[in-house]
Design an enzyme around this catalytic site. Structure first.
Site, mmCIF file in Angstrom:
data_model
loop_
_atom_site.group_PDB
_atom_site.id
_atom_site.type_symbol
_atom_site.label_atom_id
_atom_site.label_comp_id
_atom_site.label_asym_id
_atom_site.label_seq_id
_atom_site.Cartn_x
_atom_site.Cartn_y
_atom_site.Cartn_z
ATOM 1 C CD GLU A 289 -2.776 1.136 2.510
ATOM 2 O OE1 GLU A 289 -3.360 2.180 2.860
ATOM 3 O OE2 GLU A 289 -2.946 0.034 3.077
ATOM 4 N NE ARG A 290 2.616 2.132 5.826
ATOM 5 C CZ ARG A 290 2.773 1.521 6.991
ATOM 6 N NH1 ARG A 290 3.815 0.715 7.184
ATOM 7 N NH2 ARG A 290 1.906 1.691 7.976
#
Length: 430
Positions: A289-290
Site C-alpha cells: 500500500e505504501r
C-alpha cells in the site's frame, strides 16, 4: 466502447504479443507517448525496473484515463463521488485491477513492479480521490485475500473484484484507532459456525458504494498483535449501517464512509488465512500500500511542477515572466531534484521487494518522504500561481488539498518515523 482484456503471456521471460485497450494493436506498438518534461524517461534502455511491457501497460491505461476518467473529474469532484462500479468495470475488463494477482482469478499474474507502474500512470488522473479509490480496490483490500485466502473466498470475492464486478473497501481504521492498528475495538465473536460482529470503522474509502469489506476485527481476547483476523464481509448483510458520508478537506471525488456493525453475522469460513493472524497480514499489505501510494504521487508531483513551469512562463510580473525570476526557477529545480531522489528510493525498494526482500524500512522511508515532499511541492507551486492558486479552478489547488492525506493515511509520518527508528535501533529501551 470496445475494451479488450490484456493478456500477458510469458515463456521463460519472453513477452508475447498482447492486445491493448481500444486500439486493438499490439501493446508494443503503443509505446509512443511523449513523456512529461522533467519526469522519468519513458524508455526501457536505462530504466531501473521497467521493461517494454511495463511501458506498454502504462500506455494502454493512459487511453482509459484520457477517454473515460479525466473528462468527468470536475463533475465528480463537485458531486463528491465518482461512479465506482462503472469505472471499476472498465478497468477490470482491461485487466488493471489485478495486475499482480493470480491468472486463475482474473489477474494478469505479473510481479508487483507492474502494479506500481499502473499506480504511476494513475497519477495522471486530474485528482487524488479516484486513484486512491482504485488503489484500495486493486492493492489494499485484496493482497491478503490473494495470498492467504481459501479458493472459495477467492472465487466469491477476489475474482469479481479483479473483474470490476464488485467494489471493495478496507475496514481497518476506527475512531480511536487510526495509525495504531493494534488498538482497534471491533469484535467478531464466534457463535457456532458464524462470527457475530459489533463495532465500527472510520474513514472507509469506497465505503458508500462497496459490495464487500476486508474487515480487521478482534476474534479473541489474546495479545493485540495475535488476536485479530481479516474477514470478508458482504456490505449488504443485516446490521451493516453506513452512518454517514464524511465531508473531507480533499479527495472530494472519493466517497469516505463511517460504518457501524450491529450483530452482523458472517460465516467463519470468511476468515482470510488463519484466525489470529490478521494483524500480520495487514502489516504485509501495508508494504504494498505504501509503495503504491508513493508511485502514484510521484507522477502527480511531476505534473504539478511541469504545469507550474508552463504557467509561470506565460504569467508576467514586473514586465517579465514569473519563471524568469531566479528564486522561482531555482526553487522549481530544487523540487524536481527532490522528486527524482524519491523516485530512486522508490525504485530501489520495489526492486528489492519483487525479489522477496522485506522492504518495510525503505517503504516507510519512501512513504514519509513522499508525504512531506508532496506538501512541499504543492505549497511552493501554489505560491507561484498567485491568486489563481487560491481558487478551485486549477490542478495545483486540488493537489494542495488532496496531497495532505499522504502524511496521514496508511500510517502517519510519526508512525513511519517510529518504524525507521526501530530498524535503526534508536528507540528508547522499555
Amino acid at each position: 466502447m470496445r475494451a479488450v482484456r490484456l493478456n500477458f503471456l510469458f515463456n521463460r521471460g519472453h513477452f508475447y504479443k498482447c492486445t491493448s485497450y481500444v486500439s486493438g494493436r499490439s501493446l508494443s506498438e503503443n509505446v509512443t507517448s511523449k513523456p512529461v518534461a522533467g519526469s522519468a524517461p519513458e524508455t526501457t534502455a536505462d530504466h531501473l525496473i521497467y521493461t517494454q511491457e511495463h511501458f506498454a501497460l502504462k500506455a494502454s491505461l493512459r487511453k482509459i484515463i484520457d477517454q473515460e476518467i479525466n473528462p468527468h473529474v470536475d463533475q465528480w469532484e463537485a458531486e463528491g463521488k465518482f461512479p465506482a462500479h462503472k469505472i471499476f468495470k472498465i478497468l477490470g475488463s482491461a485487466g488493471f485491477l489485478g495486475v499482480n494477482k493470480p491468472v486463475e482469478y482474473g489477474g494478469l499474474g505479473l510481479d508487483f513492479s507492474y502494479s506500481v507502474a499502473v499506480a504511476e500512470e494513475l497519477g495522471n488522473i486530474r485528482c487524488g480521490g479516484i486513484p486512491m479509490a482504485i488503489g484500495v480496490q486493486s492493492d489494499m483490500a485484496t493482497p491478503a485475500l490473494a495470498r492467504f485466502g481459501s479458493a472459495e473466498l477467492k472465487k466469491e470475492f477476489l475474482l469479481p473484484t479483479i473483474m470490476g464486478d464488485k467494489v471493495a473497501c478496507l475496514g481497518v481504521s476506527e475512531v480511536g484507532a487510526g495509525s495504531d492498528v493494534s488498538s482497534i475495538m471491533t469484535k467478531a465473536v464466534r457463535n457456532g459456525d458464524e462470527y457475530v460482529i459489533n463495532g465500527g470503522k472510520m474513514w472507509t474509502t469506497n465505503g458508500t458504494q462497496a459490495d464487500w469489506m476486508c474487515l480487521l476485527a478482534n476474534t479473541s481476547d489474546g495479545p493485540p498483535h495475535r488476536n485479530k483476523s481479516l474477514i470478508c464481509l458482504p456490505m449488504n448483510l443485516p446490521g451493516v449501517h453506513i452512518a454517514r458520508k464524511i465531508d473531507k478537506l480533499g479527495m472530494w471525488s472519493s466517497d469516505t464512509a463511517e460504518v457501524f456493525f450491529d450483530d452482523v453475522r458472517v460465516p467463519c469460513k470468511n476468515v482470510i488465512g488463519q484466525e489470529g493472524l490478521g494483524f500480520t497480514y495487514q502489516m504485509l499489505q501495508f508494504q504494498e500500500e505504501r509503495l503504491w501510494a508513493v508511485a502514484n504521487i510521484l507522477t502527480t508531483m511531476d505534473n504539478i511542477i511541469q504545469e507550474t513551469i508552463e504557467y509561470t512562463r506565460q504569467r508576467k510580473i514586473f514586465k517579465q515572466p514569473v519563471l524568469y525570476h531566479q528564486s522561482v526557477h531555482f526553487r522549481l529545480a530544487e523540487l524536481q531534484t527532490e522528486v527524482e531522489l524519491l523516485r530512486s528510493l522508490f525504485y530501489r525498494a520495489t526492486a528489492l521487494y519483487i525479489k522477496g526482500n522485506d522492504v518495510t524500512r525503505l517503504a516507510s522511508m519512501a512513504k514519509l518522504k513522499g508525504g512531506r515532499l508532496a506538501r512541499e511541492v504543492s505549497d511552493s507551486c501554489l505560491q507561484y500561481w498567485g491568486g489563481m492558486g487560491f481558487t478551485s479552478d486549477v490542478p495545483v489547488s486540488r493537489f494542495y488539498r488532496d496531497s495532505r492525506l499522504m502524511s496521514i493515511g496508511a500510517g502517519a509520518d510519526e508512525v513511519m518515523l517510529g518504524i525507521i527508528c526501530k530498524y535503526m535501533d534508536t528507540l528508547p529501551k522499555k
